[in-house]
Design a protein around this motif. Sequence first.
Motif, PDB file in Angstrom:
ATOM      1  N   GLY A   5      -3.650  -4.808   7.936  1.00  0.00           N
ATOM      2  CA  GLY A   5      -3.634  -5.872   8.898  1.00  0.00           C
ATOM      3  C   GLY A   5      -3.603  -4.233  10.122  1.00  0.00           C
ATOM      4  N   PRO A   6      -2.732  -4.982  11.309  1.00  0.00           N
ATOM      5  CA  PRO A   6      -3.070  -4.397  12.684  1.00  0.00           C
ATOM      6  C   PRO A   6      -1.407  -3.691  12.780  1.00  0.00           C
ATOM      7  CG  PRO A   6      -2.355  -6.689  12.756  1.00  0.00           C
ATOM      8  CD  PRO A   6      -3.042  -6.276  12.011  1.00  0.00           C
ATOM      9  N   ILE A   7      -0.421  -2.609  13.433  1.00  0.00           N
ATOM     10  CA  ILE A   7       0.504  -2.030  13.568  1.00  0.00           C
ATOM     11  C   ILE A   7       0.965  -2.612  14.727  1.00  0.00           C
ATOM     12  CG2 ILE A   7       1.861  -1.071  14.076  1.00  0.00           C
ATOM     13  CD1 ILE A   7       1.607  -1.094  10.763  1.00  0.00           C
ATOM     14  N   THR A   8       1.844  -3.420  15.972  1.00  0.00           N
ATOM     15  CA  THR A   8       1.790  -3.953  16.935  1.00  0.00           C
ATOM     16  C   THR A   8       3.532  -3.689  16.993  1.00  0.00           C
ATOM     17  OG1 THR A   8       3.213  -5.740  16.070  1.00  0.00           O
ATOM     18  CG2 THR A   8       1.107  -6.178  16.456  1.00  0.00           C
ATOM     19  N   PRO A   9       3.548  -2.897  18.399  1.00  0.00           N
ATOM     20  CA  PRO A   9       4.475  -2.564  19.323  1.00  0.00           C
ATOM     21  C   PRO A   9       6.091  -4.029  18.342  1.00  0.00           C
ATOM     22  CG  PRO A   9       3.328  -2.775  20.748  1.00  0.00           C
ATOM     23  CD  PRO A   9       2.681  -2.874  19.769  1.00  0.00           C
ATOM     24  N   ILE A  37      -6.165   5.928   5.525  1.00  0.00           N
ATOM     25  CA  ILE A  37      -5.211   5.202   5.912  1.00  0.00           C
ATOM     26  C   ILE A  37      -5.954   4.049   6.139  1.00  0.00           C
ATOM     27  CG2 ILE A  37      -2.782   4.399   7.850  1.00  0.00           C
ATOM     28  CD1 ILE A  37      -1.935   7.556   6.860  1.00  0.00           C
ATOM     29  N   GLN A  38      -6.717   4.100   6.876  1.00  0.00           N
ATOM     30  CA  GLN A  38      -7.587   3.114   8.052  1.00  0.00           C
ATOM     31  C   GLN A  38      -8.141   2.130   7.277  1.00  0.00           C
ATOM     32  OE1 GLN A  38     -10.108   5.709  11.326  1.00  0.00           O
ATOM     33  NE2 GLN A  38      -9.069   4.904  12.419  1.00  0.00           N
ATOM     34  N   ARG A  39      -8.941   2.558   5.961  1.00  0.00           N
ATOM     35  CA  ARG A  39      -9.570   1.696   5.049  1.00  0.00           C
ATOM     36  C   ARG A  39      -9.216   1.024   3.740  1.00  0.00           C
ATOM     37  NH1 ARG A  39     -12.543   6.869   4.211  1.00  0.00           N
ATOM     38  NH2 ARG A  39     -11.533   7.220   1.952  1.00  0.00           N
ATOM     39  N   ILE A  41       0.975  -1.385  -0.075  1.00  0.00           N
ATOM     40  CA  ILE A  41      -0.166   0.464   0.449  1.00  0.00           C
ATOM     41  C   ILE A  41       0.281   1.557  -0.155  1.00  0.00           C
ATOM     42  CG2 ILE A  41      -1.568  -0.751   0.418  1.00  0.00           C
ATOM     43  CD1 ILE A  41      -1.547   0.046   3.592  1.00  0.00           C
ATOM     44  N   GLU A  42       2.053   1.118  -0.349  1.00  0.00           N
ATOM     45  CA  GLU A  42       3.540   2.413  -0.381  1.00  0.00           C
ATOM     46  C   GLU A  42       2.709   3.396  -1.437  1.00  0.00           C
ATOM     47  OE1 GLU A  42       7.456   3.360  -0.251  1.00  0.00           O
ATOM     48  OE2 GLU A  42       7.470   1.686  -0.717  1.00  0.00           O
ATOM     49  N   PRO A  43       2.136   3.054  -2.647  1.00  0.00           N
ATOM     50  CA  PRO A  43       1.900   4.082  -3.274  1.00  0.00           C
ATOM     51  C   PRO A  43       0.850   5.277  -2.747  1.00  0.00           C
ATOM     52  CG  PRO A  43       1.506   1.861  -4.735  1.00  0.00           C
ATOM     53  CD  PRO A  43       2.072   1.843  -3.340  1.00  0.00           C
ATOM     54  N   GLU A  44      -0.488   4.638  -2.281  1.00  0.00           N
ATOM     55  CA  GLU A  44      -1.566   4.987  -1.726  1.00  0.00           C
ATOM     56  C   GLU A  44      -1.177   6.227  -0.308  1.00  0.00           C
ATOM     57  OE1 GLU A  44      -5.617   5.831  -0.526  1.00  0.00           O
ATOM     58  OE2 GLU A  44      -4.277   4.997  -2.467  1.00  0.00           O
ATOM     59  N   LEU A  45      -0.214   5.685  -0.047  1.00  0.00           N
ATOM     60  CA  LEU A  45      -0.112   5.834   1.653  1.00  0.00           C
ATOM     61  C   LEU A  45       0.535   7.339   0.741  1.00  0.00           C
ATOM     62  CD1 LEU A  45       1.549   3.402   4.104  1.00  0.00           C
ATOM     63  CD2 LEU A  45      -0.502   5.352   3.963  1.00  0.00           C
ATOM     64  N   LYS A  46       1.632   7.230  -0.539  1.00  0.00           N
ATOM     65  CA  LYS A  46       2.641   8.777  -0.788  1.00  0.00           C
ATOM     66  C   LYS A  46       1.640   9.490  -1.203  1.00  0.00           C
ATOM     67  CE  LYS A  46       7.087   6.245  -2.150  1.00  0.00           C
ATOM     68  NZ  LYS A  46       7.921   5.497  -2.617  1.00  0.00           N
ATOM     69  N   GLU A  47       0.797   9.315  -1.831  1.00  0.00           N
ATOM     70  CA  GLU A  47      -0.089  10.498  -1.987  1.00  0.00           C
ATOM     71  C   GLU A  47      -0.979  10.390  -0.687  1.00  0.00           C
ATOM     72  OE1 GLU A  47      -3.041  12.532  -4.447  1.00  0.00           O
ATOM     73  OE2 GLU A  47      -1.481  11.225  -5.091  1.00  0.00           O
ATOM     74  N   ILE A  88      -6.350  17.851   1.486  1.00  0.00           N
ATOM     75  CA  ILE A  88      -7.405  17.439   1.931  1.00  0.00           C
ATOM     76  C   ILE A  88      -6.916  16.686   3.492  1.00  0.00           C
ATOM     77  CG2 ILE A  88      -7.551  15.291   0.845  1.00  0.00           C
ATOM     78  CD1 ILE A  88      -5.673  13.361   2.333  1.00  0.00           C
ATOM     79  N   SER A  89      -8.132  17.314   4.902  1.00  0.00           N
ATOM     80  CA  SER A  89      -7.268  17.418   6.041  1.00  0.00           C
ATOM     81  C   SER A  89      -6.801  16.232   6.712  1.00  0.00           C
ATOM     82  CB  SER A  89      -8.052  17.992   6.348  1.00  0.00           C
ATOM     83  OG  SER A  89      -9.402  16.400   6.410  1.00  0.00           O
ATOM     84  N   LEU A  90      -5.958  16.623   7.442  1.00  0.00           N
ATOM     85  CA  LEU A  90      -5.361  14.844   8.405  1.00  0.00           C
ATOM     86  C   LEU A  90      -5.796  14.056   9.066  1.00  0.00           C
ATOM     87  CD1 LEU A  90      -3.129  13.711   9.393  1.00  0.00           C
ATOM     88  CD2 LEU A  90      -2.746  15.531  11.378  1.00  0.00           C
ATOM     89  N   GLY A  91      -7.180  14.316   9.243  1.00  0.00           N
ATOM     90  CA  GLY A  91      -8.270  13.709   9.692  1.00  0.00           C
ATOM     91  C   GLY A  91      -8.932  12.755   8.269  1.00  0.00           C
ATOM     92  N   ASP A  92      -9.017  13.562   7.259  1.00  0.00           N
ATOM     93  CA  ASP A  92      -9.584  12.667   5.679  1.00  0.00           C
ATOM     94  C   ASP A  92      -8.073  11.644   4.932  1.00  0.00           C
ATOM     95  OD1 ASP A  92     -11.728  13.590   5.727  1.00  0.00           O
ATOM     96  OD2 ASP A  92     -10.785  15.561   4.118  1.00  0.00           O
ATOM     97  N   ALA A  93      -7.007  12.038   5.595  1.00  0.00           N
ATOM     98  CA  ALA A  93      -6.107  11.146   5.576  1.00  0.00           C
ATOM     99  C   ALA A  93      -6.220  10.047   6.031  1.00  0.00           C
ATOM    100  CB  ALA A  93      -4.604  12.592   5.539  1.00  0.00           C
TER     101      ALA A  93
END
Length: 253
Positions: free
Chosen positions: A67-71, A61-63, A36-42, A52-57
């Motif tokens: 999967g999860p990000i663990t410690p 990302i959540q959509r 999903i790196e291309p989407e993240l860069k955009e 776009i707002s940070l909230g929209d960003a």
Amino acid sequence: MEEQTRPFKAIFSSDWSECLSPSGPFDFIAFVYPQIEPELKEVFRSYTGNRISLGDACNRIQRTLPGPITPEMMDAYLEREFAVYRGVPELIEWCAGKGILFMLNTTGMIGYFQRVFAKGLLPRVPVLSANPLFRFASDASDPSLILNLHETRDKGRNTAAVVNQMGIPAERVIVMGDSGGDGPHFEWAHQAGAFIIGSMTKQSLATYCDNRGVTISRRFGLVYGPGEMRDVEREMTIDFRELIGTIEEALTR
């Protein structure tokens, strides 16, 4: 709580991504889920360019997140990829020694910084203002005060809250940022009478400030023109200890 309650004579409130570090706020996600790196860069380009707002960003990302990000995932990323510009740890320590509250004020994730401080990759700062999209269980290595940052305008609100709590006058407030996402923070600083530093200044920030009559007091490091690509290799040669003289000058205005 000692760090938070000790007397501070000034505050240095700074962005992190591409400002104190060459990394972006979503790099750890791309490390774990490279598909999903291309989407993240955009998404990053869109909110730092104020499209776009940070909230929209964060919603995007959540959509998109598979999967999860663990410690443990965050630690694996930091062990391989953590990077900071030259002299930044020393600058943080110098500020602490001079009674200057160093506040990280960033759209980066709270969980990222929790693991950075837990692993001793940076000197701990008294105050962290960051995005709560990823946050882990509290730890003794966490900053004394953590403020949630949901939108880029929260940077100014959070700096103002700390300034008011500490009773620090406006002429002893310094803010630093690099891109259009820092524009609202700079706008607040301009209205408050604070000293404003552009670090690795992008055209999106210059445009934001020009359109609103915001004066950048000093530009540090590289300054990028319209359409100019980042030169990370050159950025990594900049020594942030050279900011010490600028900070001293700002505090004697």
